[in-house]
Design a protein around this motif. Structure first.
Motif: not given
Length: 641
Positions: A163-178
């Motif tokens: 179990c990877l404690l990370a969101p789906d790719q779309e949400s991760a992309d949104r969070c990482e680009d401020k």
């Protein structure tokens, strides 16, 4: 591990089979429960662990409290791993990004495989193989880049039971680009500071009156206070933008592949002074807040934990006070909305600021991971690690049931990879709890009716502050502890390290050669050597250690029984200033104690100056008592105790 040079060796190879990583009472990860019996073993792997030893401590306590067994692995690609109270197995990881290498994915439709070459290929393949070989149930990345990269491979880890404690790719992309995050939040009605993405846009908004000074400049990618500036006048704007672009260029290469960093130019939200503690009726106290928005592994919202920041340093919260969510309903409502927008897996760490009106909380940053503010929530009673471990057990049981009902067998994704490990260093920080407010009461729900899981409840009014300890790291290569028998080598060590004491040995009426002969014949000499031959560090003694590497610590003494026939003596112990706070002195003393035991001796003693406060604290911490109080203090401890 005893090396071939009649000494002790500490390093990558020395702890490859580290069994201390298992918690007390834990079984080996390979020895899981038989089918039909509830499995209470959970193995964890932290990546980009760095100085976050406190998280391993939290999970170790939760495993003990929930009657779980398992191994906690702590991985990092820098070799810097903080040491806490928990027993961990350190793991050396490859760089997150490197030369493009292939990753194999199963096709989502039509079967077969999809192969792609990506910069994170080696890192992902290593983690997949490690998680499979060590039966990792929970993989927890701890920095933004790690979360962003691994979110793309969440299905691969799930396919092999991790179990990877990370969101789906779309949400991760949104969070990482401020910049993208601010636009996304604004489009969904979440208040954010007015933001421009370029000098031209900022100048236009300034001319329209939409933006007003002061402004804040910061990179769209990055963390902490990297390249962040406050702009108070128009003439400063182009100058500080150019400076921020230069400072953020290296970070931009990581995120975008080029050295052209994207910047945010934002309206600075003014807050009331620190002395103002009386918000208007129905309003919030003006200032900065941190939110821990908690969801379960399916993304179902659980609760929002709130803390008011009191002091910041380097972009990290150093002092905060927890709040009862019922006293801050706008922040509770904000947390639930953010959970619906970002679908986090377990945790969103959110930075919020409330202006002088006290009624409009603006979101500054969203990170889908354990943030630097979580220790404050934990200190106030939120045992998220315990709840998370139970969720992982349920997730694993549900996945196993689904597999048993599906036809066909599961295939491996990547070949096994040999792992290397690195020793821990020093604790990064510990939490010092200040006196809670008098009306703190018992643990209260975070808001509304509160979370259904009582482990997620928060005790309000708890004031905490972080006490920072500098993390020191050693140069590449292992540490080797060697007993030295050659009088010539001992003389050279006496000459180098004798300059660290007051007065130096060279200024005393003593022959170093005569002393070296006496030590070789009647006593012992122990040296700690760092690095391989040819590697040096600043402020090291002149010359290299004759057997390769560089000496960083030296001790000598006698194990001939002393006057009572039962005591060993350490006559001299010194560690180079650049290598202090790395547990080297402690390790040297332990090796000397072990030598005394082998000689059948019962006690170890040595003296220290009353003014050497650092040494006094070390000796007392190691269990030595003060046996004599002359001009120097004499310490005594039973070597067998």
């Amino acid at each position: 591990m005893i090396d071939t040079n009649d000494g002790y060796q500490q390093g990558a190879g020395a702890c490859r089979e580290n069994t201390r990583g298992a918690l007390p009472g834990a079984k080996k990860s390979e020895g899981r429960s038989a089918p039909g019996r509830k499995d209470r073993t959970v193995n964890l792997l932290f990546t980009s662990f760095g100085k976050r030893a406190y998280l391993a401590d939290y999970f170790a306590r939760a495993m003990s409290k929930e009657n779980l067994s398992g191994v906690i692995y702590a991985g990092d690609c820098t070799g810097r791993i903080g040491a806490g109270e928990a027993a961990i197995v350190p793991v050396a990881l490859p760089p997150i990004l490197g030369p493009a290498e292939q990753v194999t994915r199963p096709e989502r439709t039509g079967g077969g495989e999809n192969r792609e070459r990506v910069p994170e290929g080696r890192y992902v393949s290593f983690l997949l193989a490690f998680c499979r070989a060590h039966r990792i149930d929970l993989l927890i990345p701890l920095i933004d880049l790690d979360v962003w990269v691994l979110s793309r491979y969440r299905d691969l880890f799930a396919a092999q039971g991790t179990c990877l404690l990370a969101p789906d790719q779309e949400s991760a992309d949104r969070c990482e680009d401020k910049a993208a995050c601010m636009a996304y939040l604004r489009d969904h009605g979440i208040p954010v500071p007015v933001t421009a993405g370029s000098l031209e846009e900022a100048e236009r908004l300034l001319s329209e009156g939409t933006l007003t000074f002061p402004l804040i400049i910061k990179p769209a990618h990055g963390n902490g206070s990297l390249a962040a500036y406050e702009v108070t006048a128009g003439e400063e704007l182009p100058v500080l933008i150019a400076r921020a672009q230069r400072e953020a260029a290296d970070e931009a290469k990581i995120w975008t592949g080029d050295g052209d960093p994207k910047l945010l130019i934002q309206q600075k939200i003014e807050t009331k002074g620190a002395g103002d503690r009386t918000p208007a009726p129905g309003a919030l106290l003006s200032g900065e807040y941190g939110l821990d928005v908690i969801c379960d592994l399916e993304g179902t919202y659980q609760t929002t934990l709130i803390r008011r920041k009191v002091r910041m340093a380097g972009g990290e919260t150093m002092e905060a006070v927890t709040l009862d969510g019922r006293d801050a309903p706008p922040l509770l409502d904000l947390g639930e909305k953010l959970a619906a927008l970002f679908h986090p897996r377990v945790l969103l760490d959110v930075d919020v600021i409330v202006g002088t009106d006290g009624r409009t909380p603006c979101v500054l940053d969203v990170n889908p991971r354990f943030g630097g503010g979580f220790p404050f929530s934990f200190a106030a009673g939120c045992d998220l690690p315990a709840a998370l471990l139970e969720w992982v057990l349920d997730w694993r049981a549900g996945r196993k049931k689904s597999e048993e009902s599906a036809p066909g067998a599961r295939t491996c994704i990547a070949p096994p990879v040999r792992t290397e490990v690195t020793k821990e260093r020093t604790p990064s920080f510990h939490l010092q709890e200040a006196a809670p407010s008098s009306d703190a009461g018992d643990a209260l729900p975070a808001g509304g009716e509160g979370p259904t899981d009582p482990r997620l409840a928060l005790r309000p009014g708890i004031a905490c502050r972080k006490v920072v300890t500098v993390v020191r790291t050693l140069p590449a290569g292992s540490l080797t502890f060697r007993f030295v028998h050659d009088p010539g080598k001992i003389e050279r060590l006496l000459g180098s390290f004798g300059e660290l004491v007051t007065p130096p040995l060279s200024e005393r009426s003593i022959s170093l050669r005569h002393l070296a002969d006496k030590i070789a014949a009647q006593g012992f000499a122990l040296a700690c050597v760092a690095g391989e031959a040819g590697q040096t560090a600043e402020k090291l003694p002149a010359g290299k250690f004759p057997t390769g590497g560089t000496p960083v610590s030296f001790a000598w003494g006698y194990v001939n029984g002393g006057a009572d026939g039962k005591s060993a003596v350490i006559s001299f112990l010194a560690v180079l200033p650049a290598y202090r706070n790395c547990h080297i002195g402690e390790r040297m003393i332990r090796i000397c104690e072990d030598l005394a035991r082998k000689q059948g001796l019962e006690r170890m003693c040595f003296t220290a100056s009353r003014t050497n406060s650092q040494a006094l604290r070390l000796y007392l911490r190691l269990g030595y008592g003060i046996a004599g109080r002359e001009e120097t203090l004499r310490f005594l401890r039973g070597a067998a105790g």
